[in-house]
Design a protein around this motif. Sequence first.
Motif, short mmCIF file in Angstrom:
data_model
loop_
_atom_site.label_atom_id
_atom_site.label_comp_id
_atom_site.label_asym_id
_atom_site.label_seq_id
_atom_site.Cartn_x
_atom_site.Cartn_y
_atom_site.Cartn_z
N LYS A 1 0.80 -1.22 0.00
CA LYS A 1 0.00 0.00 0.00
C LYS A 1 0.84 1.28 0.00
N LYS A 2 2.13 1.15 0.32
CA LYS A 2 2.99 2.34 0.32
C LYS A 2 3.43 2.74 -1.08
N ASN A 3 3.17 1.88 -2.09
CA ASN A 3 3.36 2.26 -3.49
C ASN A 3 4.83 2.56 -3.82
N LEU A 4 5.73 1.76 -3.29
CA LEU A 4 7.15 2.05 -3.40
C LEU A 4 7.71 1.76 -4.80
N GLU B 1 -3.01 3.51 -0.32
CA GLU B 1 -3.93 3.59 0.82
C GLU B 1 -3.16 4.14 2.01
N GLU B 2 -3.67 5.18 2.63
CA GLU B 2 -2.98 5.79 3.77
C GLU B 2 -4.02 6.51 4.62
N LEU C 1 2.95 14.06 -1.67
CA LEU C 1 2.17 12.90 -1.26
C LEU C 1 0.96 12.69 -2.16
N SER C 2 0.42 11.49 -2.10
CA SER C 2 -0.75 11.18 -2.91
C SER C 2 -2.01 11.75 -2.27
N ASP C 3 -3.03 11.95 -3.08
CA ASP C 3 -4.28 12.49 -2.55
C ASP C 3 -5.03 11.47 -1.71
N ASN C 4 -4.55 10.23 -1.63
CA ASN C 4 -5.16 9.23 -0.77
C ASN C 4 -4.77 9.40 0.69
N CYS C 5 -3.73 10.16 0.96
CA CYS C 5 -3.21 10.29 2.32
C CYS C 5 -4.06 11.25 3.14
N GLY C 6 -4.52 10.79 4.30
CA GLY C 6 -5.36 11.63 5.15
C GLY C 6 -4.67 12.89 5.62
N ALA C 7 -3.35 12.87 5.74
CA ALA C 7 -2.61 14.03 6.24
C ALA C 7 -2.75 15.25 5.35
N ILE D 1 0.59 17.63 -4.20
CA ILE D 1 -0.32 16.49 -4.11
C ILE D 1 -0.39 15.84 -5.49
N ILE D 2 -0.24 14.52 -5.52
CA ILE D 2 -0.23 13.79 -6.78
C ILE D 2 -1.24 12.64 -6.74
N GLU D 3 -1.50 12.04 -7.89
CA GLU D 3 -2.27 10.81 -7.97
C GLU D 3 -1.31 9.65 -7.72
N PRO D 4 -1.77 8.58 -7.06
CA PRO D 4 -0.85 7.49 -6.74
C PRO D 4 -0.40 6.66 -7.94
N ASP D 5 -0.98 6.90 -9.13
CA ASP D 5 -0.56 6.18 -10.33
C ASP D 5 0.13 7.12 -11.33
N ASN D 6 0.78 8.17 -10.80
CA ASN D 6 1.35 9.20 -11.66
C ASN D 6 2.83 9.40 -11.35
#
Length: 368
Positions: A204-207, A279-280, A298-304, A317-322
Amino acid sequence: MSAIAFVWDNYGPMHVDRCQAVASGRAEPVIGIEFFSKSSVYDWKTESGAAFEKVTLFSGGGWKDTGAWAMAKGIVSVCRARDARHVFLCHYEQPGIFLAAILLRLLGRRVFAMGCSKFDDQPRKAWREALKSLFFLPYHGAISSGIRSADYMRFLGIPAGMVATEYNTLSIERIRRLSGKAVAPEGTAFAERHFTIIARLVPKKNLFMALDAYAHYRERTAQPRPLHICGSGPLEADLRTRIAELGLQELVILRGFIQTAEISSVLGDTLAMLLPSIEEQFGNVVIEAQAMGVPVILSDNCGARDRLIRGGVNGFIIEPDNPEGLAYFMALLDGDETLWRRFAEAAAARSVRGDVANFLGAVSALMN
């Protein structure tokens, strides 16, 4: 005088910060209850604080090895012995926690949930959400994190006026003290800073996307900065293989799991922190980064991002698939010291939103 109790599975630095803040800011004694002497997720050293009493219920084991009744009985026994009238519980989904919340409420205690889950963390099913809402019935209120987490708590049945923020908080003073370095943009010179990822090595950390982004960044930059990845987990071997495939062995450094003091020191030498998670729920590392004046991508999925990050002001802020977008922002901060210094100043200024003073405020709001 009646006490306040906080229940987590294991006490790491963040939990100690929160209990210390409440103990220092309120007159009531604070009791910290942990189930296990060691975390099943993190390799941190379990900690205690001088301002509160910590009670460990089980010396070992984990959720699967400990029965629900034993968990509930342990919590209730401590709360009764210490006369804890206000009890804050994490892990609402665990049967033992649910049973403890019911028993405590029947005994006249006020019980509150703590959590940072959001509706968008994963695909939701109506029947499952309906079942989950039953687990919130014993609670008088809840502490959540950010806009999306608070909305999700209300969706699950907590009255709007009884959802307080912020749950995810850390001691900014502690992080800066442990670092031993000046907060950016002061301290380590711009040219000597590197990129940093602090994360468990799990899917889920998308490394792998982060490595692809770093490869794009290297192509854009004549002298790419190193990338330090701090964390441990099951993907380490696969990540090493991918690093070799991309020819990044001299630039990407896997540092393994490091304790809080070393994390603070690493952040003191960081240009920007990357958190591209799929997922975060929140991302406490964002607070640590901002404490040291480090911008975050960070990705827009991160609650922070809800309360801590303002795109184009103190981070991106980025998309996690970008990966191309992540690489673009890395290169932008790398090549423009004036921009980076402005972001660093804004990151440090906004770090107060992640400080434990906000957790104390949430606790007080629910108790009053």
